[in-house]
Write a protein that holds these residues in place. Structure first.
Motif, PDB file in Angstrom:
ATOM      1  N   GLU A 102       2.927  -1.375  -3.187  1.00  0.00           N
ATOM      2  CA  GLU A 102       1.811  -1.140  -3.512  1.00  0.00           C
ATOM      3  C   GLU A 102       1.182  -2.940  -3.905  1.00  0.00           C
ATOM      4  OE1 GLU A 102       0.395   1.956  -6.493  1.00  0.00           O
ATOM      5  OE2 GLU A 102       1.784   0.486  -7.491  1.00  0.00           O
ATOM      6  N   CYS A 103       0.190  -2.718  -2.975  1.00  0.00           N
ATOM      7  CA  CYS A 103      -0.635  -4.298  -3.346  1.00  0.00           C
ATOM      8  C   CYS A 103      -1.252  -4.639  -4.485  1.00  0.00           C
ATOM      9  CB  CYS A 103      -1.424  -4.594  -1.490  1.00  0.00           C
ATOM     10  SG  CYS A 103      -1.260  -5.167  -0.504  1.00  0.00           S
ATOM     11  N   LEU A 104      -0.951  -4.197  -5.366  1.00  0.00           N
ATOM     12  CA  LEU A 104      -1.371  -4.421  -6.286  1.00  0.00           C
ATOM     13  C   LEU A 104      -0.648  -5.124  -7.514  1.00  0.00           C
ATOM     14  CD1 LEU A 104      -3.833  -3.322  -9.156  1.00  0.00           C
ATOM     15  CD2 LEU A 104      -2.742  -1.914  -9.403  1.00  0.00           C
ATOM     16  N   GLN A 105       1.080  -4.539  -7.150  1.00  0.00           N
ATOM     17  CA  GLN A 105       2.280  -5.286  -7.753  1.00  0.00           C
ATOM     18  C   GLN A 105       2.860  -6.203  -7.343  1.00  0.00           C
ATOM     19  OE1 GLN A 105       5.373  -1.882  -8.246  1.00  0.00           O
ATOM     20  NE2 GLN A 105       6.592  -3.521  -8.241  1.00  0.00           N
ATOM     21  N   LEU A 106       2.082  -6.235  -5.817  1.00  0.00           N
ATOM     22  CA  LEU A 106       2.623  -7.741  -5.057  1.00  0.00           C
ATOM     23  C   LEU A 106       1.911  -8.754  -5.520  1.00  0.00           C
ATOM     24  CD1 LEU A 106       2.613  -6.017  -1.897  1.00  0.00           C
ATOM     25  CD2 LEU A 106       4.651  -7.014  -2.416  1.00  0.00           C
ATOM     26  N   VAL A 107       0.168  -8.357  -5.683  1.00  0.00           N
ATOM     27  CA  VAL A 107      -0.557  -9.638  -6.272  1.00  0.00           C
ATOM     28  C   VAL A 107      -0.380  -9.838  -7.702  1.00  0.00           C
ATOM     29  CG1 VAL A 107      -2.455 -10.660  -6.752  1.00  0.00           C
ATOM     30  CG2 VAL A 107      -2.071  -9.179  -4.993  1.00  0.00           C
ATOM     31  N   SER A 108       0.685  -9.090  -7.834  1.00  0.00           N
ATOM     32  CA  SER A 108       0.862  -9.488  -9.824  1.00  0.00           C
ATOM     33  C   SER A 108       2.306 -10.639 -10.165  1.00  0.00           C
ATOM     34  CB  SER A 108       1.287  -8.119 -10.430  1.00  0.00           C
ATOM     35  OG  SER A 108       2.001  -7.663 -10.443  1.00  0.00           O
ATOM     36  N   GLN A 109       2.676 -10.102  -8.533  1.00  0.00           N
ATOM     37  CA  GLN A 109       3.984 -11.233  -8.718  1.00  0.00           C
ATOM     38  C   GLN A 109       3.615 -12.214  -7.794  1.00  0.00           C
ATOM     39  OE1 GLN A 109       6.308  -7.633  -6.661  1.00  0.00           O
ATOM     40  NE2 GLN A 109       6.853  -7.313  -8.385  1.00  0.00           N
ATOM     41  N   SER A 110       2.317 -12.780  -7.461  1.00  0.00           N
ATOM     42  CA  SER A 110       2.373 -14.221  -7.013  1.00  0.00           C
ATOM     43  C   SER A 110       2.151 -14.257  -5.291  1.00  0.00           C
ATOM     44  CB  SER A 110       2.616 -15.250  -7.504  1.00  0.00           C
ATOM     45  OG  SER A 110       2.529 -15.097  -9.166  1.00  0.00           O
ATOM     46  N   ASN A 111       2.841 -12.688  -4.830  1.00  0.00           N
ATOM     47  CA  ASN A 111       2.619 -12.776  -3.594  1.00  0.00           C
ATOM     48  C   ASN A 111       0.787 -12.067  -3.304  1.00  0.00           C
ATOM     49  OD1 ASN A 111       5.265 -12.344  -2.937  1.00  0.00           O
ATOM     50  ND2 ASN A 111       6.145 -10.684  -4.796  1.00  0.00           N
ATOM     51  N   THR A 112       0.609 -12.217  -1.672  1.00  0.00           N
ATOM     52  CA  THR A 112      -0.331 -11.938  -1.225  1.00  0.00           C
ATOM     53  C   THR A 112      -1.220 -10.557  -0.215  1.00  0.00           C
ATOM     54  OG1 THR A 112      -0.641 -13.690   0.869  1.00  0.00           O
ATOM     55  CG2 THR A 112      -1.142 -14.059  -1.815  1.00  0.00           C
ATOM     56  N   CYS A 113      -1.852 -10.163   0.123  1.00  0.00           N
ATOM     57  CA  CYS A 113      -2.069  -9.199   0.636  1.00  0.00           C
ATOM     58  C   CYS A 113      -3.377  -9.511   1.562  1.00  0.00           C
ATOM     59  CB  CYS A 113      -2.378  -7.671   0.112  1.00  0.00           C
ATOM     60  SG  CYS A 113      -0.712  -7.018  -0.240  1.00  0.00           S
ATOM     61  N   GLU A 114      -3.046  -9.793   2.815  1.00  0.00           N
ATOM     62  CA  GLU A 114      -4.140 -10.255   3.617  1.00  0.00           C
ATOM     63  C   GLU A 114      -5.301  -9.370   4.294  1.00  0.00           C
ATOM     64  OE1 GLU A 114      -4.891 -11.545   8.799  1.00  0.00           O
ATOM     65  OE2 GLU A 114      -2.869 -12.473   6.990  1.00  0.00           O
ATOM     66  N   PHE A 115      -4.657  -7.767   4.255  1.00  0.00           N
ATOM     67  CA  PHE A 115      -5.527  -7.193   4.793  1.00  0.00           C
ATOM     68  C   PHE A 115      -6.148  -6.056   3.571  1.00  0.00           C
ATOM     69  CE2 PHE A 115      -2.368  -6.174   8.066  1.00  0.00           C
ATOM     70  CZ  PHE A 115      -3.349  -7.310   9.073  1.00  0.00           C
ATOM     71  N   THR A 116      -5.990  -7.102   2.130  1.00  0.00           N
ATOM     72  CA  THR A 116      -6.422  -5.679   1.780  1.00  0.00           C
ATOM     73  C   THR A 116      -7.183  -6.754  -0.008  1.00  0.00           C
ATOM     74  OG1 THR A 116      -4.331  -4.570   0.974  1.00  0.00           O
ATOM     75  CG2 THR A 116      -5.668  -4.838  -1.210  1.00  0.00           C
ATOM     76  N   THR A 117      -8.240  -5.870  -0.073  1.00  0.00           N
ATOM     77  CA  THR A 117      -9.299  -6.474  -0.913  1.00  0.00           C
ATOM     78  C   THR A 117      -9.886  -5.947  -2.293  1.00  0.00           C
ATOM     79  OG1 THR A 117     -11.017  -5.352  -0.244  1.00  0.00           O
ATOM     80  CG2 THR A 117     -11.030  -7.344   1.119  1.00  0.00           C
ATOM     81  N   PRO A 118     -10.031  -7.170  -3.393  1.00  0.00           N
ATOM     82  CA  PRO A 118     -10.249  -6.995  -5.324  1.00  0.00           C
ATOM     83  C   PRO A 118     -11.050  -5.262  -4.967  1.00  0.00           C
ATOM     84  CG  PRO A 118     -10.622  -8.985  -4.847  1.00  0.00           C
ATOM     85  CD  PRO A 118     -10.160  -8.727  -3.425  1.00  0.00           C
ATOM     86  N   THR A 119     -11.380  -5.945  -3.851  1.00  0.00           N
ATOM     87  CA  THR A 119     -12.469  -4.201  -3.971  1.00  0.00           C
ATOM     88  C   THR A 119     -12.239  -2.713  -3.836  1.00  0.00           C
ATOM     89  OG1 THR A 119     -14.554  -5.440  -4.007  1.00  0.00           O
ATOM     90  CG2 THR A 119     -14.469  -2.815  -3.108  1.00  0.00           C
ATOM     91  N   GLU A 120     -11.488  -3.017  -3.452  1.00  0.00           N
ATOM     92  CA  GLU A 120     -10.732  -1.611  -2.722  1.00  0.00           C
ATOM     93  C   GLU A 120      -9.270  -2.007  -3.810  1.00  0.00           C
ATOM     94  OE1 GLU A 120      -9.941  -1.920   2.371  1.00  0.00           O
ATOM     95  OE2 GLU A 120      -9.317  -2.997   1.085  1.00  0.00           O
ATOM     96  N   GLN A 121      -8.697  -2.383  -4.464  1.00  0.00           N
ATOM     97  CA  GLN A 121      -8.236  -2.032  -5.379  1.00  0.00           C
ATOM     98  C   GLN A 121      -8.850  -1.494  -6.379  1.00  0.00           C
ATOM     99  OE1 GLN A 121      -5.980  -6.463  -6.460  1.00  0.00           O
ATOM    100  NE2 GLN A 121      -4.532  -5.208  -4.613  1.00  0.00           N
ATOM    101  N   ALA A 122     -10.117  -2.067  -6.690  1.00  0.00           N
ATOM    102  CA  ALA A 122     -10.289  -1.695  -7.927  1.00  0.00           C
ATOM    103  C   ALA A 122     -10.655  -0.075  -7.525  1.00  0.00           C
ATOM    104  CB  ALA A 122     -12.102  -2.237  -7.884  1.00  0.00           C
ATOM    105  N   ALA A 123     -10.954   0.199  -6.342  1.00  0.00           N
ATOM    106  CA  ALA A 123     -11.727   1.671  -5.531  1.00  0.00           C
ATOM    107  C   ALA A 123     -10.360   1.989  -6.488  1.00  0.00           C
ATOM    108  CB  ALA A 123     -11.814   1.747  -4.754  1.00  0.00           C
TER     109      ALA A 123
END
Length: 224
Positions: free
Chosen positions: A123-144
């Protein structure tokens, strides 16, 4: 046959009944590259220098043109549980597996990769927590996505605004969230994303250092 290389080695293109085709270079040893990878390399080269001439062969057969279709099929094979809207080649893992980024419509996206044991998705949620990035995912989508996990819990009324994956241990995974017009909280969930417990930020100081997205004073200690 597509032609010959500068070294006069024959180059062939093959289309497959299912999945992407390949470019085959009749060198010693032979070289085989699938059309998805070649398309990704060509896009990267054009982005770096739109005026530069193509230096690698490209797939031209009609059966090899639906690159997004091939990529979305990979997402399906990997078990990505969303409506996929975008996919691209991201790079390679340490063991040489190709990593693809998957964008989902309205919810959290994924990185997927295929190794000897099958597909793996993260999941991008996990990737972002590991200092990676997801170009196609927004914070709003993760909140949803986090909001969708709250149904039937003490935090079901939270209008989730921001989320942060804090980490995990043997008890589960811990995610902080802020709520519009209300106090934030930390949730603990199991591997199936079921929420096991909700910790209001006011009393969650001992959970991974407490809330960082929400500034909440500690709960008052009752007077004796």
């Amino acid at each position: 046959m597509l032609g010959v290389s500068a070294e006069q080695v024959k180059i062939y293109e093959a289309a497959c009944a299912e999945g992407p085709g390949y470019i085959l270079v009749a060198s010693t040893p032979p070289q085989v590259v699938d059309c998805v990878i070649l398309d990704s390399q060509a896009q990267a080269a054009r982005a770096a220098n739109p005026e530069a001439p193509a230096t690698s062969p490209t797939c031209t057969l009609p059966g090899n043109q639906d690159i997004q279709g091939f990529l979305k099929a990979y997402a399906t094979q990997a078990g990505v549980p969303c409506t996929v809207d975008q996919v691209k080649v991201r790079g390679q893992s340490g063991d040489g597996a190709v990593i693809y980024e998957v964008g989902c419509s309205g919810v959290d996206g994924y990185w997927i990769e295929k190794n000897a044991s099958g597909w793996k998705k993260t999941e991008c949620l996990q990737l972002v927590s590991q200092s990676n990035t997801c170009e196609f995912t927004t914070p709003t989508e993760q909140a949803a996505t986090v909001k969708s996990w709250l149904a039937g819990t003490d935090a079901a009324s939270c209008d989730v605004q921001q989320v942060r994956l804090m980490g995990q241990n043997a008890n589960g995974r811990f995610i902080e969230m802020t709520c519009a017009g209300a106090d934030g909280a930390i949730i603990r969930q199991n591997a199936e994303h079921a929420v096991q417990q909700v910790y209001p930020c006011a009393t969650a100081q001992q959970i991974g250092g407490g809330c960082k997205l929400t500034t909440t004073p500690p709960a008052a200690t009752p007077q004796a």
